[in-house]
Design a protein around this motif. Structure first.
Motif, PDB file in Angstrom:
ATOM      1  N   ASP A 136      25.657 103.499 -21.178  1.00  0.00           N
ATOM      2  CA  ASP A 136      27.049 103.373 -21.761  1.00  0.00           C
ATOM      3  C   ASP A 136      28.141 103.473 -20.969  1.00  0.00           C
ATOM      4  O   ASP A 136      28.407 104.698 -20.959  1.00  0.00           O
ATOM      5  CB  ASP A 136      26.662 104.115 -23.144  1.00  0.00           C
ATOM      6  CG  ASP A 136      27.880 103.607 -24.075  1.00  0.00           C
ATOM      7  OD1 ASP A 136      28.977 103.294 -23.858  1.00  0.00           O
ATOM      8  OD2 ASP A 136      27.711 104.031 -25.353  1.00  0.00           O
ATOM      9  N   MET A 137      28.824 102.537 -20.604  1.00  0.00           N
ATOM     10  CA  MET A 137      30.008 102.767 -19.723  1.00  0.00           C
ATOM     11  C   MET A 137      31.089 103.157 -20.764  1.00  0.00           C
ATOM     12  O   MET A 137      32.102 104.188 -20.022  1.00  0.00           O
ATOM     13  CB  MET A 137      30.634 101.440 -19.028  1.00  0.00           C
ATOM     14  CG  MET A 137      29.659 101.206 -17.851  1.00  0.00           C
ATOM     15  SD  MET A 137      29.788 102.220 -16.510  1.00  0.00           S
ATOM     16  CE  MET A 137      28.313 103.447 -16.924  1.00  0.00           C
ATOM     17  N   THR A 138      31.115 102.768 -21.718  1.00  0.00           N
ATOM     18  CA  THR A 138      32.487 103.179 -22.668  1.00  0.00           C
ATOM     19  C   THR A 138      32.434 104.513 -23.064  1.00  0.00           C
ATOM     20  O   THR A 138      33.475 105.793 -22.605  1.00  0.00           O
ATOM     21  CB  THR A 138      32.447 102.404 -23.947  1.00  0.00           C
ATOM     22  OG1 THR A 138      32.726 101.181 -23.686  1.00  0.00           O
ATOM     23  CG2 THR A 138      33.506 103.174 -24.839  1.00  0.00           C
ATOM     24  N   ARG A 139      31.262 105.141 -23.296  1.00  0.00           N
ATOM     25  CA  ARG A 139      30.955 106.699 -23.214  1.00  0.00           C
ATOM     26  C   ARG A 139      31.293 107.713 -22.106  1.00  0.00           C
ATOM     27  O   ARG A 139      31.926 108.743 -22.127  1.00  0.00           O
ATOM     28  CB  ARG A 139      29.515 106.970 -23.947  1.00  0.00           C
ATOM     29  CG  ARG A 139      29.178 108.386 -24.310  1.00  0.00           C
ATOM     30  CD  ARG A 139      27.931 108.539 -24.845  1.00  0.00           C
ATOM     31  NE  ARG A 139      27.452 109.824 -25.116  1.00  0.00           N
ATOM     32  CZ  ARG A 139      26.172 110.363 -25.179  1.00  0.00           C
ATOM     33  NH1 ARG A 139      25.338 109.458 -25.325  1.00  0.00           N
ATOM     34  NH2 ARG A 139      26.147 111.560 -25.520  1.00  0.00           N
ATOM     35  N   TRP A 140      30.800 106.951 -20.906  1.00  0.00           N
ATOM     36  CA  TRP A 140      30.811 107.640 -19.731  1.00  0.00           C
ATOM     37  C   TRP A 140      32.325 107.706 -19.392  1.00  0.00           C
ATOM     38  O   TRP A 140      32.939 108.699 -18.969  1.00  0.00           O
ATOM     39  CB  TRP A 140      30.252 106.677 -18.497  1.00  0.00           C
ATOM     40  CG  TRP A 140      30.625 107.276 -17.233  1.00  0.00           C
ATOM     41  CD1 TRP A 140      30.333 108.058 -16.380  1.00  0.00           C
ATOM     42  CD2 TRP A 140      31.564 106.343 -16.384  1.00  0.00           C
ATOM     43  NE1 TRP A 140      30.922 108.122 -15.053  1.00  0.00           N
ATOM     44  CE2 TRP A 140      31.667 106.839 -15.011  1.00  0.00           C
ATOM     45  CE3 TRP A 140      32.454 105.455 -16.701  1.00  0.00           C
ATOM     46  CZ2 TRP A 140      32.383 106.496 -14.269  1.00  0.00           C
ATOM     47  CZ3 TRP A 140      33.294 104.805 -15.550  1.00  0.00           C
ATOM     48  CH2 TRP A 140      33.287 105.511 -14.272  1.00  0.00           C
ATOM     49  N   ALA A 141      33.247 106.523 -19.372  1.00  0.00           N
ATOM     50  CA  ALA A 141      34.563 106.510 -19.138  1.00  0.00           C
ATOM     51  C   ALA A 141      35.377 107.728 -20.211  1.00  0.00           C
ATOM     52  O   ALA A 141      36.318 108.333 -19.645  1.00  0.00           O
ATOM     53  CB  ALA A 141      35.342 105.170 -19.428  1.00  0.00           C
ATOM     54  N   THR A 142      34.972 107.924 -21.368  1.00  0.00           N
ATOM     55  CA  THR A 142      35.509 108.784 -22.205  1.00  0.00           C
ATOM     56  C   THR A 142      35.349 110.257 -21.690  1.00  0.00           C
ATOM     57  O   THR A 142      36.166 111.086 -21.812  1.00  0.00           O
ATOM     58  CB  THR A 142      34.888 108.535 -23.691  1.00  0.00           C
ATOM     59  OG1 THR A 142      35.369 107.440 -24.300  1.00  0.00           O
ATOM     60  CG2 THR A 142      35.417 109.761 -24.616  1.00  0.00           C
ATOM     61  N   LEU A 215      31.710  94.586 -12.775  1.00  0.00           N
ATOM     62  CA  LEU A 215      33.169  95.063 -12.716  1.00  0.00           C
ATOM     63  C   LEU A 215      34.249  95.080 -13.890  1.00  0.00           C
ATOM     64  O   LEU A 215      34.608  95.961 -14.372  1.00  0.00           O
ATOM     65  CB  LEU A 215      33.750  94.547 -11.587  1.00  0.00           C
ATOM     66  CG  LEU A 215      33.344  94.778  -9.991  1.00  0.00           C
ATOM     67  CD1 LEU A 215      34.293  94.340  -9.057  1.00  0.00           C
ATOM     68  CD2 LEU A 215      33.310  96.545  -9.777  1.00  0.00           C
ATOM     69  N   GLY A 216      34.064  93.834 -14.889  1.00  0.00           N
ATOM     70  CA  GLY A 216      34.819  93.949 -16.025  1.00  0.00           C
ATOM     71  C   GLY A 216      34.522  94.995 -16.781  1.00  0.00           C
ATOM     72  O   GLY A 216      35.319  95.591 -17.623  1.00  0.00           O
ATOM     73  N   GLU A 217      33.218  95.108 -17.075  1.00  0.00           N
ATOM     74  CA  GLU A 217      32.748  96.300 -18.088  1.00  0.00           C
ATOM     75  C   GLU A 217      33.276  97.600 -17.594  1.00  0.00           C
ATOM     76  O   GLU A 217      33.735  98.450 -18.616  1.00  0.00           O
ATOM     77  CB  GLU A 217      31.313  96.295 -18.232  1.00  0.00           C
ATOM     78  CG  GLU A 217      30.764  97.370 -19.076  1.00  0.00           C
ATOM     79  CD  GLU A 217      28.935  97.495 -19.222  1.00  0.00           C
ATOM     80  OE1 GLU A 217      28.671  98.188 -19.961  1.00  0.00           O
ATOM     81  OE2 GLU A 217      28.556  96.870 -18.310  1.00  0.00           O
ATOM     82  N   ILE A 218      33.003  98.028 -16.428  1.00  0.00           N
ATOM     83  CA  ILE A 218      33.466  99.209 -15.677  1.00  0.00           C
ATOM     84  C   ILE A 218      35.108  99.620 -15.843  1.00  0.00           C
ATOM     85  O   ILE A 218      35.518 100.626 -16.485  1.00  0.00           O
ATOM     86  CB  ILE A 218      32.956  99.564 -14.285  1.00  0.00           C
ATOM     87  CG1 ILE A 218      31.568  99.642 -14.242  1.00  0.00           C
ATOM     88  CG2 ILE A 218      33.598 100.717 -13.885  1.00  0.00           C
ATOM     89  CD1 ILE A 218      30.900  98.992 -12.859  1.00  0.00           C
ATOM     90  N   ILE A 219      35.924  98.356 -15.462  1.00  0.00           N
ATOM     91  CA  ILE A 219      37.350  98.636 -15.365  1.00  0.00           C
ATOM     92  C   ILE A 219      37.778  98.521 -16.904  1.00  0.00           C
ATOM     93  O   ILE A 219      38.635  99.374 -17.380  1.00  0.00           O
ATOM     94  CB  ILE A 219      37.933  97.421 -14.801  1.00  0.00           C
ATOM     95  CG1 ILE A 219      37.585  97.461 -13.415  1.00  0.00           C
ATOM     96  CG2 ILE A 219      39.425  97.488 -15.177  1.00  0.00           C
ATOM     97  CD1 ILE A 219      38.209  96.304 -12.647  1.00  0.00           C
ATOM     98  N   THR A 220      37.252  97.755 -17.961  1.00  0.00           N
ATOM     99  CA  THR A 220      37.530  97.917 -19.239  1.00  0.00           C
ATOM    100  C   THR A 220      37.278  99.053 -19.844  1.00  0.00           C
ATOM    101  O   THR A 220      38.302  99.889 -20.876  1.00  0.00           O
ATOM    102  CB  THR A 220      37.070  96.724 -20.046  1.00  0.00           C
ATOM    103  OG1 THR A 220      37.303  95.346 -19.460  1.00  0.00           O
ATOM    104  CG2 THR A 220      37.255  96.741 -21.585  1.00  0.00           C
ATOM    105  N   SER A 221      36.057  99.713 -19.595  1.00  0.00           N
ATOM    106  CA  SER A 221      35.941 101.303 -20.226  1.00  0.00           C
ATOM    107  C   SER A 221      36.868 102.027 -19.821  1.00  0.00           C
ATOM    108  O   SER A 221      37.321 103.065 -20.506  1.00  0.00           O
ATOM    109  CB  SER A 221      34.416 101.513 -19.774  1.00  0.00           C
ATOM    110  OG  SER A 221      34.181 101.668 -18.480  1.00  0.00           O
ATOM    111  N   LEU A 222      37.264 102.190 -18.437  1.00  0.00           N
ATOM    112  CA  LEU A 222      38.130 102.863 -17.939  1.00  0.00           C
ATOM    113  C   LEU A 222      39.765 102.800 -18.693  1.00  0.00           C
ATOM    114  O   LEU A 222      40.307 103.900 -19.184  1.00  0.00           O
ATOM    115  CB  LEU A 222      38.348 103.022 -16.562  1.00  0.00           C
ATOM    116  CG  LEU A 222      37.030 103.372 -15.739  1.00  0.00           C
ATOM    117  CD1 LEU A 222      37.196 102.990 -14.319  1.00  0.00           C
ATOM    118  CD2 LEU A 222      36.990 104.976 -16.057  1.00  0.00           C
ATOM    119  N   LEU A 223      40.071 101.659 -18.905  1.00  0.00           N
ATOM    120  CA  LEU A 223      41.381 101.498 -19.522  1.00  0.00           C
ATOM    121  C   LEU A 223      41.103 101.876 -20.950  1.00  0.00           C
ATOM    122  O   LEU A 223      42.164 102.395 -21.573  1.00  0.00           O
ATOM    123  CB  LEU A 223      41.480  99.552 -19.314  1.00  0.00           C
ATOM    124  CG  LEU A 223      41.925  99.161 -17.934  1.00  0.00           C
ATOM    125  CD1 LEU A 223      41.833  97.592 -18.090  1.00  0.00           C
ATOM    126  CD2 LEU A 223      43.153  99.783 -17.286  1.00  0.00           C
TER     127      LEU A 223
END
Length: 277
Positions: A136-142, A215-223
């Motif tokens: 889960d990239m969204t959770r990671w970025a949080t 890359l799109g998933e990673i960048i979007t999660s950080l944004l």
């Protein structure tokens, strides 16, 4: 990540850590004792992008046996390494006890990092081969955003997701076979006796589960986590022989394609910052 995936991956990494910490492994841990200024090749590659990190408070997520972590400390940062593998943390602590580097290590799942460390950090560092173990990239970025001080930055260098979509077992050049997009609830399942660096021994905990993240998933999660992307650079090399027989070794033990150089990115560096206010 469900309990089965987590338990399987933890057993796999506990096994890898024991092999990687041996002096004859590809990690060559002896060199950090013999030369107290030695940096890992991975961190040496990252130095131009990292810049001056002296006196910065840093946390290295998914730090494994600590060779990159102590290298950050040798650049002057005050570093904490975190990993979910008890064997990795034990090996990392043993290494710095011998080298004398001032590094703390914490055993925890990366998603629980905010719960087990105090305060905030000027630098969150994540190195090669980390994100594919996280579903889960969204959770990671949080989590990353929660660890950063205002104005602090994330430094991420990772194998490129297009590389992770290639099946290196197919001859005659890079061939796409595995998913680039993380659209399935099921991870990729692997069963391999060899680890990714030189080792005289084979793995006994051979199974693992991985997720590819575009890359799109990673960048979007950080944004979405409120971070600002400051840089994204793609590289034509990666610090392991990802496609045996198709690659040649370069400086700092980086590997690039021999006959198809420039046809695909092999790793990338991403820098993101938490707004100062």
């Amino acid at each position: 990540m469900d309990e089965q995936h987590a338990a399987t991956n933890k057993a796999n990494w506990d096994n890898r850590a024991v092999l990687h910490a041996k002096s004859d492994s590809g990690y060559k841990v002896r060199q950090y004792l013999d030369d107290k200024t030695r940096l890992s090749n991975v961190v040496a590659f990252d130095v131009p992008g990292l810049g001056d990190i002296a006196a910065q408070r840093a946390i290295h997520l998914q730090c494994h046996i600590g060779t990159d972590t102590l290298s950050l400390a040798r650049l002057g940062a005050k570093v904490c390494g975190l990993d979910f593998s008890a064997a990795s943390v034990a090996a990392a602590r043993s290494l710095v006890a011998q080298t004398g580097d001032d590094v703390a290590f914490v055993e925890a799942d990366v998603y629980a990092a905010r719960d087990v460390v105090d305060g905030h950090f000027d630098l969150v560092y994540t190195g090669i081969g980390a994100l594919c173990w996280l579903p889960d990239m969204t959770r990671w970025a949080t989590v990353v955003a929660s660890l950063l001080s205002p104005g602090g930055r994330l430094f991420l260098r990772e194998g490129h997701p297009i590389l992770f979509a290639v099946d290196e077992r197919i001859p005659d050049g890079p061939t796409l076979r595995f998913p680039y997009f993380n659209t399935s609830s099921k991870p990729m399942e692997w069963d391999e006796v060899d680890t990714y660096v030189e080792s005289e021994e084979k793995l006994s905990a051979t199974k693992s589960f991985q997720w590819n993240h575009g890359l799109g998933e990673i960048i979007t999660s950080l944004l979405l986590a409120g971070l600002v992307i400051e840089g994204l650079e793609e590289h034509d090399s990666v610090p392991w022989e990802a496609m045996p027989g198709m690659m040649e070794k370069r400086e700092l033990d980086e590997w690039g394609l021999k006959e198809h150089g420039g046809c695909m990115p092999l790793s990338f560096t991403l820098i993101a910052r938490k707004p100062a206010s």
